[in-house]
Design a protein around this motif. Structure first.
Motif, PDB file in Angstrom:
ATOM      1  N   GLN A 177     -21.036  27.209  -3.381  1.00  0.00           N
ATOM      2  CA  GLN A 177     -21.566  25.851  -3.499  1.00  0.00           C
ATOM      3  C   GLN A 177     -20.448  24.854  -3.775  1.00  0.00           C
ATOM      4  OE1 GLN A 177     -24.386  25.340  -6.687  1.00  0.00           O
ATOM      5  NE2 GLN A 177     -25.162  23.407  -5.862  1.00  0.00           N
ATOM      6  N   MET A 178     -19.531  25.207  -4.676  1.00  0.00           N
ATOM      7  CA  MET A 178     -18.433  24.316  -5.017  1.00  0.00           C
ATOM      8  C   MET A 178     -17.484  24.143  -3.829  1.00  0.00           C
ATOM      9  SD  MET A 178     -19.093  23.300  -8.060  1.00  0.00           S
ATOM     10  CE  MET A 178     -17.568  22.560  -8.617  1.00  0.00           C
ATOM     11  N   TYR A 179     -17.215  25.220  -3.113  1.00  0.00           N
ATOM     12  CA  TYR A 179     -16.356  25.132  -1.934  1.00  0.00           C
ATOM     13  C   TYR A 179     -17.001  24.249  -0.869  1.00  0.00           C
ATOM     14  CZ  TYR A 179     -14.042  26.447   2.416  1.00  0.00           C
ATOM     15  OH  TYR A 179     -13.394  26.405   3.624  1.00  0.00           O
ATOM     16  N   GLY A 180     -18.277  24.498  -0.593  1.00  0.00           N
ATOM     17  CA  GLY A 180     -18.972  23.720   0.427  1.00  0.00           C
ATOM     18  C   GLY A 180     -19.012  22.241   0.100  1.00  0.00           C
ATOM     19  N   ALA A 181     -19.252  21.920  -1.163  1.00  0.00           N
ATOM     20  CA  ALA A 181     -19.304  20.516  -1.579  1.00  0.00           C
ATOM     21  C   ALA A 181     -17.944  19.851  -1.451  1.00  0.00           C
ATOM     22  CB  ALA A 181     -19.808  20.415  -3.021  1.00  0.00           C
ATOM     23  N   SER A 182     -16.880  20.567  -1.813  1.00  0.00           N
ATOM     24  CA  SER A 182     -15.539  19.979  -1.726  1.00  0.00           C
ATOM     25  C   SER A 182     -15.122  19.769  -0.272  1.00  0.00           C
ATOM     26  CB  SER A 182     -14.522  20.853  -2.462  1.00  0.00           C
ATOM     27  OG  SER A 182     -14.424  22.143  -1.884  1.00  0.00           O
ATOM     28  N   ILE A 183     -15.511  20.684   0.599  1.00  0.00           N
ATOM     29  CA  ILE A 183     -15.220  20.531   2.025  1.00  0.00           C
ATOM     30  C   ILE A 183     -15.942  19.312   2.581  1.00  0.00           C
ATOM     31  CG2 ILE A 183     -15.701  21.518   4.300  1.00  0.00           C
ATOM     32  CD1 ILE A 183     -13.338  22.849   3.156  1.00  0.00           C
ATOM     33  N   GLN A 184     -17.211  19.178   2.232  1.00  0.00           N
ATOM     34  CA  GLN A 184     -17.992  18.053   2.744  1.00  0.00           C
ATOM     35  C   GLN A 184     -17.428  16.725   2.275  1.00  0.00           C
ATOM     36  OE1 GLN A 184     -22.220  18.427   2.271  1.00  0.00           O
ATOM     37  NE2 GLN A 184     -22.621  16.305   2.831  1.00  0.00           N
ATOM     38  N   ARG A 185     -17.064  16.644   0.995  1.00  0.00           N
ATOM     39  CA  ARG A 185     -16.501  15.395   0.470  1.00  0.00           C
ATOM     40  C   ARG A 185     -15.182  15.054   1.162  1.00  0.00           C
ATOM     41  NH1 ARG A 185     -18.359  17.485  -4.555  1.00  0.00           N
ATOM     42  NH2 ARG A 185     -16.269  18.307  -5.001  1.00  0.00           N
ATOM     43  N   LEU A 186     -14.367  16.059   1.425  1.00  0.00           N
ATOM     44  CA  LEU A 186     -13.080  15.813   2.066  1.00  0.00           C
ATOM     45  C   LEU A 186     -13.268  15.322   3.494  1.00  0.00           C
ATOM     46  CD1 LEU A 186     -10.043  16.052   1.396  1.00  0.00           C
ATOM     47  CD2 LEU A 186     -10.089  18.293   2.507  1.00  0.00           C
ATOM     48  N   ASN A 187     -14.171  15.941   4.242  1.00  0.00           N
ATOM     49  CA  ASN A 187     -14.437  15.489   5.607  1.00  0.00           C
ATOM     50  C   ASN A 187     -15.021  14.078   5.625  1.00  0.00           C
ATOM     51  OD1 ASN A 187     -13.521  17.670   7.218  1.00  0.00           O
ATOM     52  ND2 ASN A 187     -15.371  18.854   6.761  1.00  0.00           N
ATOM     53  N   GLU A 188     -15.903  13.791   4.673  1.00  0.00           N
ATOM     54  CA  GLU A 188     -16.482  12.449   4.598  1.00  0.00           C
ATOM     55  C   GLU A 188     -15.407  11.415   4.271  1.00  0.00           C
ATOM     56  OE1 GLU A 188     -19.524  12.858   1.698  1.00  0.00           O
ATOM     57  OE2 GLU A 188     -21.027  13.624   3.114  1.00  0.00           O
ATOM     58  N   ALA A 189     -14.506  11.753   3.347  1.00  0.00           N
ATOM     59  CA  ALA A 189     -13.431  10.828   2.987  1.00  0.00           C
ATOM     60  C   ALA A 189     -12.534  10.558   4.186  1.00  0.00           C
ATOM     61  CB  ALA A 189     -12.604  11.400   1.838  1.00  0.00           C
ATOM     62  N   SER A 190     -12.286  11.583   4.992  1.00  0.00           N
ATOM     63  CA  SER A 190     -11.465  11.409   6.190  1.00  0.00           C
ATOM     64  C   SER A 190     -12.166  10.497   7.193  1.00  0.00           C
ATOM     65  CB  SER A 190     -11.174  12.766   6.834  1.00  0.00           C
ATOM     66  OG  SER A 190     -10.429  12.607   8.034  1.00  0.00           O
ATOM     67  N   ASP A 191     -13.465  10.724   7.397  1.00  0.00           N
ATOM     68  CA  ASP A 191     -14.220   9.864   8.319  1.00  0.00           C
ATOM     69  C   ASP A 191     -14.226   8.419   7.839  1.00  0.00           C
ATOM     70  OD1 ASP A 191     -14.843  11.885  10.081  1.00  0.00           O
ATOM     71  OD2 ASP A 191     -16.774  12.350   9.144  1.00  0.00           O
ATOM     72  N   ASN A 192     -14.393   8.220   6.551  1.00  0.00           N
ATOM     73  CA  ASN A 192     -14.395   6.864   6.010  1.00  0.00           C
ATOM     74  C   ASN A 192     -13.047   6.193   6.215  1.00  0.00           C
ATOM     75  OD1 ASN A 192     -17.046   7.086   5.134  1.00  0.00           O
ATOM     76  ND2 ASN A 192     -16.485   7.758   3.078  1.00  0.00           N
ATOM     77  N   ALA A 193     -11.975   6.933   6.027  1.00  0.00           N
ATOM     78  CA  ALA A 193     -10.639   6.376   6.202  1.00  0.00           C
ATOM     79  C   ALA A 193     -10.369   6.013   7.657  1.00  0.00           C
ATOM     80  CB  ALA A 193      -9.583   7.367   5.710  1.00  0.00           C
ATOM     81  N   ARG A 194     -10.865   6.846   8.567  1.00  0.00           N
ATOM     82  CA  ARG A 194     -10.616   6.599   9.996  1.00  0.00           C
ATOM     83  C   ARG A 194     -11.404   5.415  10.518  1.00  0.00           C
ATOM     84  NH1 ARG A 194     -10.170  12.568  11.640  1.00  0.00           N
ATOM     85  NH2 ARG A 194     -12.426  12.569  11.459  1.00  0.00           N
TER      86      ARG A 194
END
Length: 208
Positions: A177-194
């Motif tokens: 659960q912790m791994y999945g949540a951290s992956i999702q947040r990182l991908n979302e942060a990348s999309d927001n930055a782009r």
């Protein structure tokens, strides 16, 4: 404990597992985590460019050793033209119908770990490949951008991959659960930055 380099990450994993006898296998847990992370993350900091020249008459283009996924392949030189990805069947049909014509490549497909181009270049052709590259492995680097920016991805990914070795069942669900949540947040942060300020509608990359 700090998590800013490979040594500190290995020590933190040992602490979380409450084991001092895993020195030889913890690097394997991290390597397995890196393999999964390369499949799960598509971050703008993974983007890389490779340019070169494809020789006349050579329909197969080499792929960079650290390639994970293509973003865009285009020809350079006189202007810019995109080379589009097609299926293997479409490539085979096109080559059969046009008898392996030569000219300016307009499409490519994956074949034997390379890009197969169509038409086959009739002249030496300049190209540029924009792609996602693999993470710089911590076994060869003391740190990398992901460990410095999101150490939780590394930590929980490695802990998750320790479970089969240790036959640890009780905490696997929490680590996953912790791994999945951290992956999702990182991908979302990348999309927001782009796409910040672009007015585009985001399509958030989720977990399967």
């Amino acid at each position: 404990m700090a998590l800013s380099n490979y040594t500190e990450l290995k020590a933190s994993i040992a602490d979380f597992l409450n084991r001092d006898d895993l020195t030889t296998v913890i690097p394997d847990f991290i390597a397995l985590a890196e393999a999964q992370i390369n499949r799960d993350i598509r971050h703008w900091k993974m983007e890389a460019r490779s340019s070169g020249q494809q020789s006349s008459g050579d329909e197969y283009m080499q792929i960079p050793a650290d390639w994970v996924e293509t973003i865009r392949l285009h020809l350079t030189g006189t202007g810019t033209s995109v080379v589009n990805l097609v299926s293997r069947d479409a490539m085979a049909d096109k080559r059969q119908a046009d008898e392996d014509a030569s000219g300016t490549p307009r499409m490519y497909t994956h074949a034997d770990g390379q890009f197969q181009l169509y038409p086959t270049p009739s002249t030496d052709t300049d190209f540029e490949l924009l792609y996602y590259q693999k993470l710089p492995s911590l076994s060869s680097n003391s740190d990398n951008w992901l460990l410095l920016e999101a150490p939780d991805v590394y930590l929980y990914g490695a802990l998750l991959h320790s479970a089969p070795y240790l036959a640890e069942d009780q905490r696997v669900a929490v680590w996953a659960q912790m791994y999945g949540a951290s992956i999702q947040r990182l991908n979302e942060a990348s999309d927001n930055a782009r796409f910040s300020g672009s007015g585009l509608k985001l399509k958030v990359r989720g977990l399967v």
